[in-house]
Design an enzyme around this catalytic site. Structure first.
Site, short mmCIF file in Angstrom:
data_model
loop_
_atom_site.label_atom_id
_atom_site.label_comp_id
_atom_site.label_asym_id
_atom_site.label_seq_id
_atom_site.Cartn_x
_atom_site.Cartn_y
_atom_site.Cartn_z
N LYS A 160 -11.90 -2.58 0.73
CA LYS A 160 -11.58 -1.15 0.56
C LYS A 160 -12.54 -0.53 -0.44
CE LYS A 160 -9.73 -1.38 -3.82
NZ LYS A 160 -10.39 -0.84 -4.99
N ASP A 196 -2.89 -3.55 -5.75
CA ASP A 196 -3.59 -3.09 -4.54
C ASP A 196 -3.12 -3.78 -3.26
OD1 ASP A 196 -5.15 -1.51 -6.14
OD2 ASP A 196 -7.00 -2.67 -5.90
#
Ligand code: C5P
Length: 301
Positions: A13, A138
């Site tokens: 990401k 995350d």
């Protein structure tokens, strides 16, 4: 017939935006961030074994319980009643580490998906996200993928419309950065008013008017760039090379640029490649998927 192996792909990401909006009592920071999954994948493969083991093709990574893949598998077993089960898990690492690209968290999300499927446990994405949040802030994002907003510690996920397929150039300096060190430095500044840093100031410090997203800002840049000016130079070079957005990803050390098309990205790559000889450049693109279990025959890129 039960398959002899099962495979999961775990995407990287970047943060399209990252705002730090408060300090929390649990030592974490309150964030408002936009995650974007990338077409850059680690791979997990699981097969039968009497005990739970992990191997990894990157010898610099631990393969004990401090690796989030094993921690995820153990957490699942605990949540499901503690019955010990075996599995041999192999991790093929392609996402650079200590780069702010979320590789370890994505591997944890992939391990939750893969192990729960392998052991026949029926958990919803929400239940896995709840477990994942205990492993790292995350982790939940990687169960949703695509473009998503993260609030709280970054673990309260809200899906957003996918921004569309866009080429991304990632720059990796020859060093990694520890996320906890960046956040603890930030906390020191924030909790000493004489340092002149405050949340409103952080959140306003840089809005780019000329990008496609109108959200490109990362409050961690100020801290990270101060001691590593090369990262800021790289980001500015991405802007000059025509990036529609250029930013530090998470707490770094990766700096990325989003481009209009592949041709423009390749021009930027050639320019930055010669100007930043010690950096590694990686071409990728936005991805709308999430961590996922795939057919073992499907060769991960
Ligand atoms: O959750 P995770 O272990 O990935 O976070 C790494 C470190 O980053 C934490 O130990 C914490 O110091 C910092 N962090 C934070 N606030 C967040 C997310 C991470 O302070 N929202």
């Amino acid at each position: 017939m039960t398959p002899s192996t099962m495979v999961a792909r775990c995407p990287a990401k970047v943060n399209l935006a990252l705002r730090v909006v408060g300090c929390r009592d649990d030592g974490y920071h309150e964030l408002d961030t936009v995650f974007q999954a990338l077409d850059l994948w680690d791979t997990l493969e699981i097969s039968d074994a009497n005990s739970l083991t992990l191997t990894c093709d990157d010898p610099s990574l631990p393969v004990d319980g401090s690796n989030l893949v094993l921690a995820a598998a153990e957490l699942l077993l605990k949540a499901e009643g503690g019955r010990p089960r075996g599995a041999a898990i192999r991790l093929r690492k392609r996402i650079p580490v200590r780069a702010g690209l979320g590789g370890g968290s994505s591997d944890a999300a992939g391990a939750l998906l893969l192990c729960s499927r392998w052991w026949g446990m029926e958990l919803s994405i929400e239940e896995m996200a709840e477990l994942g949040a205990r492993l790292g802030a995350d982790v939940p994002f990687f169960l949703y993928g695509g473009t998503a907003r993260g609030r709280g510690r970054g673990d309260m996920i809200e899906r957003m419309p996918f921004i569309g397929e866009r080429p991304i150039l990632i720059g990796l300096p020859p060093f990694g950065i520890s996320t906890s060190e960046v956040f603890s430095e930030l906390r020191v500044r924030l909790t000493h008013p004489e340092n002149g840093v405050s949340f409103p100031l952080l959140s306003a410090h840089k809005w780019q008017e000329e990008n496609d997203f109108h959200i490109a800002a990362n409050d961690l840049e100020a801290i990270v760039f101060e001691s590593r000016p090369e990262l800021e130079e790289f980001r500015d070079a991405l802007w000059r090379a025509g990036a529609s957005s250029a930013l530090l990803s998470g707490s770094g050390s990766a700096v990325y640029g989003i481009f209009r098309d592949a041709g423009q990205m390749r021009e930027a790559e050639a320019e930055l490649g010669s100007a930043f000889g010690r950096w590694a450049l990686l071409r990728t693109r936005t991805e709308k998927g999430a961590a996922q279990v795939v057919d073992p025959g499907q060769q991960p890129r």
